[in-house]
Design a protein around this motif. Structure first.
Motif, short mmCIF file in Angstrom:
data_model
loop_
_atom_site.label_atom_id
_atom_site.label_comp_id
_atom_site.label_asym_id
_atom_site.label_seq_id
_atom_site.Cartn_x
_atom_site.Cartn_y
_atom_site.Cartn_z
N ASP A 213 0.66 -1.33 -0.25
CA ASP A 213 -0.04 0.01 0.02
C ASP A 213 0.76 1.17 -0.12
OD1 ASP A 213 -2.43 -1.35 -0.07
OD2 ASP A 213 -2.91 -1.07 2.07
N ARG A 216 2.51 1.85 -3.54
CA ARG A 216 1.54 2.08 -4.71
C ARG A 216 0.74 3.55 -4.46
NH1 ARG A 216 -3.64 -1.94 -4.83
NH2 ARG A 216 -4.00 -0.77 -6.52
N ARG A 218 -0.89 4.32 -1.62
CA ARG A 218 -2.29 4.32 -1.23
C ARG A 218 -2.29 4.99 0.22
NH1 ARG A 218 -5.39 -1.16 -2.14
NH2 ARG A 218 -6.89 -0.18 -1.33
#
Length: 252
Positions: A213, A216, A218
């Motif tokens: 996470d 990427r 996020r």
């Protein structure tokens, strides 16, 4: 009675994890059944860890106790055990140890490996997780360094796990690129390595999912730190697939 250590490895694809369960085929039960047959006495084995469903072990250690006269030759017993066990479990050696040695409690560290590839490759799918989005591994390594040290890892522990403490001491956590010259090695491969004195149920898969996470975009590094310090399991990332996870080393 004499205590023996077994060094082994297994492909976890066909098993509901290591530990015996009432309604599932497990590695522990498979080995116990074979040893009981070979030694003609009830044998219980204890493993150094309890891998989850589908998780592999390139190195596992277990111990069992047996009448000394029934194990006249450890090499021969390992040979016969390999002949009896399915192809996805391999016994690498059996050796006598002192009665104070315990496969689980005498271990001082365990290391897990998790494999990721970001380019489609037909040779990697069984033991490596294919990710379909770009990842910033440098940023993920910065987050991984936040894991190092002794702390409460409850945010990465599966809900309802029966544990007395969620404190673990992580001594290493990092990603490294895997380079290869053959077709089966290609695919922008990366390996996550994590070493600790102990691990919680589902911990490594939850850690990797949360680091992904970060990679990427996020969540931020600050978000990751906050999850570590005050988060619950629902705040951390999803658990990544078990087939790409390997218990790879145990130190005593």
């Amino acid at each position: 009675m004499q205590r023996y250590f077994i060094h082994l490895s297994y492909d976890g694809a066909n098993y509901h994890g290591w530990q015996i369960q009432p309604n599932g085929n497990t590695v522990e039960e498979t080995i116990e059944r074979a040893l009981t047959t070979l030694l003609r006495q009830p044998i219980d084995i204890t493993g150094a860890g309890r891998t989850d469903t589908g998780v592999n072990a390139s190195m596992m250690v277990a111990h069992f106790d047996a009448d000394e006269h029934t194990v006249a030759d450890c090499k021969q017993l390992a040979y016969r055990l390999n002949r009896m066990l399915p192809r996805d479990i391999a016994i690498h050696g059996i050796s006598p140890v002192g009665s104070d040695m315990h496969a689980r409690f005498s271990a001082i560290s365990r290391t897990y490996h998790y494999y990721i590839h970001t380019t489609k490759n037909p040779f990697l799918g069984r033991y490596s997780w294919e990710v379909h989005y770009p990842l910033d591994f440098q940023l993920m390594n910065e987050a991984a360094q936040m894991l190092v040290g002794e702390r409460d890892f409850k945010c990465f522990c599966k809900a309802g796990a029966d544990v007395k403490t969620t404190i673990c001491n992580v001594t290493d956590a990092h990603f490294e690129r895997i380079d290869g010259n053959f077709a089966e090695d290609r695919g922008d491969r990366h390996l996550f390595v994590i070493t600790a004195n102990r691990f919680l149920r589902n911990m490594v898969r939850a850690v990797v999912g949360t680091l992904v996470d970060v990679g990427r975009g996020r969540i931020t590094l600050d978000d990751f730190q906050r999850i570590l310090e005050t988060g619950s399991r629902s705040d951390a990332g999803e658990s990544v697939p078990g087939y790409a996870l390997f218990l790879s080393d145990i130190k005593y």
